[in-house]
Design a protein around this motif. Sequence first.
Motif, PDB file in Angstrom:
ATOM      1  N   GLY A 242       3.338  10.839   5.097  1.00 53.21           N
ATOM      2  CA  GLY A 242       2.098  11.388   4.558  1.00 53.21           C
ATOM      3  C   GLY A 242       0.897  11.120   5.443  1.00 53.21           C
ATOM      4  N   ALA A 243      -0.239  11.581   4.949  1.00 57.18           N
ATOM      5  CA  ALA A 243      -1.528  11.297   5.589  1.00 57.18           C
ATOM      6  C   ALA A 243      -2.480  10.991   4.437  1.00 57.18           C
ATOM      7  CB  ALA A 243      -2.001  12.498   6.394  1.00 57.18           C
ATOM      8  N   TRP A 244      -3.239   9.900   4.562  1.00 60.68           N
ATOM      9  CA  TRP A 244      -3.962   9.364   3.405  1.00 60.68           C
ATOM     10  C   TRP A 244      -4.896  10.380   2.730  1.00 60.68           C
ATOM     11  CZ3 TRP A 244      -9.264   9.159   3.005  1.00 60.68           C
ATOM     12  CH2 TRP A 244      -9.964   9.417   4.173  1.00 60.68           C
ATOM     13  N   ALA A 245      -5.509  11.275   3.516  1.00 57.43           N
ATOM     14  CA  ALA A 245      -6.515  12.176   2.937  1.00 57.43           C
ATOM     15  C   ALA A 245      -5.903  13.463   2.394  1.00 57.43           C
ATOM     16  CB  ALA A 245      -7.561  12.518   3.997  1.00 57.43           C
ATOM     17  N   SER A 246      -4.618  13.657   2.581  1.00 60.47           N
ATOM     18  CA  SER A 246      -4.015  14.956   2.263  1.00 60.47           C
ATOM     19  C   SER A 246      -3.841  15.170   0.760  1.00 60.47           C
ATOM     20  CB  SER A 246      -2.647  15.071   2.940  1.00 60.47           C
ATOM     21  OG  SER A 246      -1.945  16.177   2.423  1.00 60.47           O
ATOM     22  N   PRO A 247      -4.411  16.262   0.224  1.00 59.76           N
ATOM     23  CA  PRO A 247      -4.207  16.565  -1.195  1.00 59.76           C
ATOM     24  C   PRO A 247      -2.758  16.968  -1.487  1.00 59.76           C
ATOM     25  CG  PRO A 247      -5.449  18.336  -0.117  1.00 59.76           C
ATOM     26  CD  PRO A 247      -5.286  17.246   0.902  1.00 59.76           C
ATOM     27  N   TYR A 248      -2.061  17.487  -0.462  1.00 59.11           N
ATOM     28  CA  TYR A 248      -0.661  17.879  -0.657  1.00 59.11           C
ATOM     29  C   TYR A 248       0.225  16.638  -0.781  1.00 59.11           C
ATOM     30  CZ  TYR A 248      -2.667  22.239   0.956  1.00 59.11           C
ATOM     31  OH  TYR A 248      -3.469  23.346   1.086  1.00 59.11           O
ATOM     32  N   VAL A 249      -0.117  15.625   0.010  1.00 56.44           N
ATOM     33  CA  VAL A 249       0.621  14.362  -0.085  1.00 56.44           C
ATOM     34  C   VAL A 249       0.328  13.708  -1.431  1.00 56.44           C
ATOM     35  CG1 VAL A 249       0.843  12.055   0.932  1.00 56.44           C
ATOM     36  CG2 VAL A 249       0.661  14.057   2.424  1.00 56.44           C
ATOM     37  N   ALA A 250      -0.927  13.826  -1.884  1.00 55.89           N
ATOM     38  CA  ALA A 250      -1.302  13.220  -3.178  1.00 55.89           C
ATOM     39  C   ALA A 250      -0.452  13.805  -4.311  1.00 55.89           C
ATOM     40  CB  ALA A 250      -2.789  13.447  -3.443  1.00 55.89           C
ATOM     41  N   ARG A 251      -0.142  15.100  -4.221  1.00 57.71           N
ATOM     42  CA  ARG A 251       0.722  15.711  -5.246  1.00 57.71           C
ATOM     43  C   ARG A 251       2.053  14.966  -5.345  1.00 57.71           C
ATOM     44  NH1 ARG A 251       0.434  22.103  -3.442  1.00 57.71           N
ATOM     45  NH2 ARG A 251      -1.494  22.596  -4.563  1.00 57.71           N
ATOM     46  N   VAL A 252       2.615  14.703  -4.168  1.00 58.47           N
ATOM     47  CA  VAL A 252       3.934  14.066  -4.125  1.00 58.47           C
ATOM     48  C   VAL A 252       3.841  12.631  -4.652  1.00 58.47           C
ATOM     49  CG1 VAL A 252       5.820  13.380  -2.606  1.00 58.47           C
ATOM     50  CG2 VAL A 252       4.635  15.550  -2.220  1.00 58.47           C
ATOM     51  N   LYS A 253       2.759  11.941  -4.264  1.00 54.49           N
ATOM     52  CA  LYS A 253       2.582  10.566  -4.763  1.00 54.49           C
ATOM     53  C   LYS A 253       2.461  10.572  -6.287  1.00 54.49           C
ATOM     54  CE  LYS A 253       0.230   8.486  -0.761  1.00 54.49           C
ATOM     55  NZ  LYS A 253      -1.073   8.024  -0.276  1.00 54.49           N
ATOM     56  N   LEU A 254       1.730  11.566  -6.819  1.00 62.28           N
ATOM     57  CA  LEU A 254       1.580  11.652  -8.280  1.00 62.28           C
ATOM     58  C   LEU A 254       2.940  11.853  -8.948  1.00 62.28           C
ATOM     59  CD1 LEU A 254      -1.584  13.959  -8.483  1.00 62.28           C
ATOM     60  CD2 LEU A 254      -1.423  11.665  -9.487  1.00 62.28           C
ATOM     61  N   ALA A 255       3.735  12.770  -8.383  1.00 59.05           N
ATOM     62  CA  ALA A 255       5.053  13.059  -8.979  1.00 59.05           C
ATOM     63  C   ALA A 255       5.955  11.815  -8.918  1.00 59.05           C
ATOM     64  CB  ALA A 255       5.702  14.230  -8.267  1.00 59.05           C
ATOM     65  N   LEU A 256       5.947  11.124  -7.784  1.00 56.14           N
ATOM     66  CA  LEU A 256       6.783   9.923  -7.649  1.00 56.14           C
ATOM     67  C   LEU A 256       6.329   8.847  -8.631  1.00 56.14           C
ATOM     68  CD1 LEU A 256       7.039   9.806  -3.741  1.00 56.14           C
ATOM     69  CD2 LEU A 256       8.949  10.194  -5.324  1.00 56.14           C
ATOM     70  N   HIS A 257       5.008   8.724  -8.779  1.00 55.50           N
ATOM     71  CA  HIS A 257       4.470   7.732  -9.707  1.00 55.50           C
ATOM     72  C   HIS A 257       4.900   8.069 -11.139  1.00 55.50           C
ATOM     73  CE1 HIS A 257       1.572   4.680 -11.086  1.00 55.50           C
ATOM     74  NE2 HIS A 257       1.476   5.469 -12.133  1.00 55.50           N
ATOM     75  N   LEU A 258       4.754   9.339 -11.504  1.00 55.74           N
ATOM     76  CA  LEU A 258       5.085   9.739 -12.881  1.00 55.74           C
ATOM     77  C   LEU A 258       6.562   9.527 -13.194  1.00 55.74           C
ATOM     78  CD1 LEU A 258       2.909  12.946 -12.975  1.00 55.74           C
ATOM     79  CD2 LEU A 258       2.662  10.997 -14.536  1.00 55.74           C
ATOM     80  N   LYS A 259       7.402   9.685 -12.167  1.00 55.72           N
ATOM     81  CA  LYS A 259       8.845   9.506 -12.381  1.00 55.72           C
ATOM     82  C   LYS A 259       9.272   8.054 -12.181  1.00 55.72           C
ATOM     83  CE  LYS A 259      10.179  13.784 -13.144  1.00 55.72           C
ATOM     84  NZ  LYS A 259      11.095  14.267 -14.183  1.00 55.72           N
ATOM     85  N   GLY A 260       8.329   7.204 -11.783  1.00 54.22           N
ATOM     86  CA  GLY A 260       8.648   5.786 -11.590  1.00 54.22           C
ATOM     87  C   GLY A 260       9.575   5.547 -10.408  1.00 54.22           C
ATOM     88  N   VAL A 261       9.499   6.395  -9.396  1.00 49.52           N
ATOM     89  CA  VAL A 261      10.385   6.262  -8.235  1.00 49.52           C
ATOM     90  C   VAL A 261       9.751   5.321  -7.216  1.00 49.52           C
ATOM     91  CG1 VAL A 261      11.501   7.510  -6.335  1.00 49.52           C
ATOM     92  CG2 VAL A 261      11.205   8.627  -8.556  1.00 49.52           C
ATOM     93  N   SER A 262      10.505   4.307  -6.775  1.00 54.42           N
ATOM     94  CA  SER A 262       9.968   3.462  -5.716  1.00 54.42           C
ATOM     95  C   SER A 262      10.291   4.094  -4.363  1.00 54.42           C
ATOM     96  CB  SER A 262      10.496   2.032  -5.812  1.00 54.42           C
ATOM     97  OG  SER A 262      11.833   2.061  -6.155  1.00 54.42           O
TER      98      SER A 262
END
Length: 235
Positions: free
Chosen positions: A13-33
């Motif tokens: 990822g890249a810290w400022a990327s809104p596209y990466v943020a989507r993926v982080k949100l999905a991983l967080h919601l699914k509880g994936v490490s």
Amino acid sequence: MAGGKGEEVKLLGAWASPYVARVKLALHLKGVSYKYMEEDLTNKSELLLRSNPVHTMVPVLIHGGKPICESQVIVQYIDEAFHAAAKALLPADPYERAVARFWAAYIDDKVLGPWEMVLKAKTGKERAVWARRTFEAVDVLEEGLVKCCKGKGLFGGDDIGYLDVLLGGMVPWLYATEKISGHNFFDASKVPLLASWMERFTHLDAAKAVFQEQDVDILVEFARSVLLTGAATSS
Ligand SMILES: N[C@@H](CCC(=O)N[C@@H](CS)C(=O)NCC(=O)O)C(=O)O
């Protein structure tokens, strides 16, 4: 939950990327490490070039050694691959899934395109043209939210869903855009549902966890130094 042998999850990822943020949100919601690997987009890693040779862009999710590219595809993959971990992001009903995918394409094609140009515009005149197009696209998106949310406020209804994740990745950039351009694209007087959606989304635990690193003032600085000068390709 990921973690079996050979099932390691990595996110390029890249810290400022809104596209990466989507993926982080999905991983967080699914509880994936997962292991997060920050890319320097001015000097892309071999791993990124090898994993996403077509677009050479972030995000890339690597699950058990297999790369998945494009944020919409990745979020859908996470929803399916970790289906047992948490509530589904996409609706179960095929028609409702199709509607969600329609609005997902609309967000990326019609909203993000002109919005990005508002940030990259070199003159006030150019910026005004792109801002008008973004406002028009957002008006239509308000209708999409009416159709999807069924009076519940989120695209996913009572719970955060696929479209909430996709649009949610953009929220810090919405605040940053307002600071840079003076335009509030989710103004309550124009698009009341989207304005209250944004307010509600900002206070979700997943959003707070993921957006810790995306301070709005730092995004503004980043936009001024990188996007406006074209110093590097990102966001
Ligand atoms: N359609 C892609 C867009 C991803 C994208 O624009 N990524 C930018 C960072 S925000 C990138 O990697 N830029 C590097 C480049 O253009 O070379 C997605 O949804 O994943």
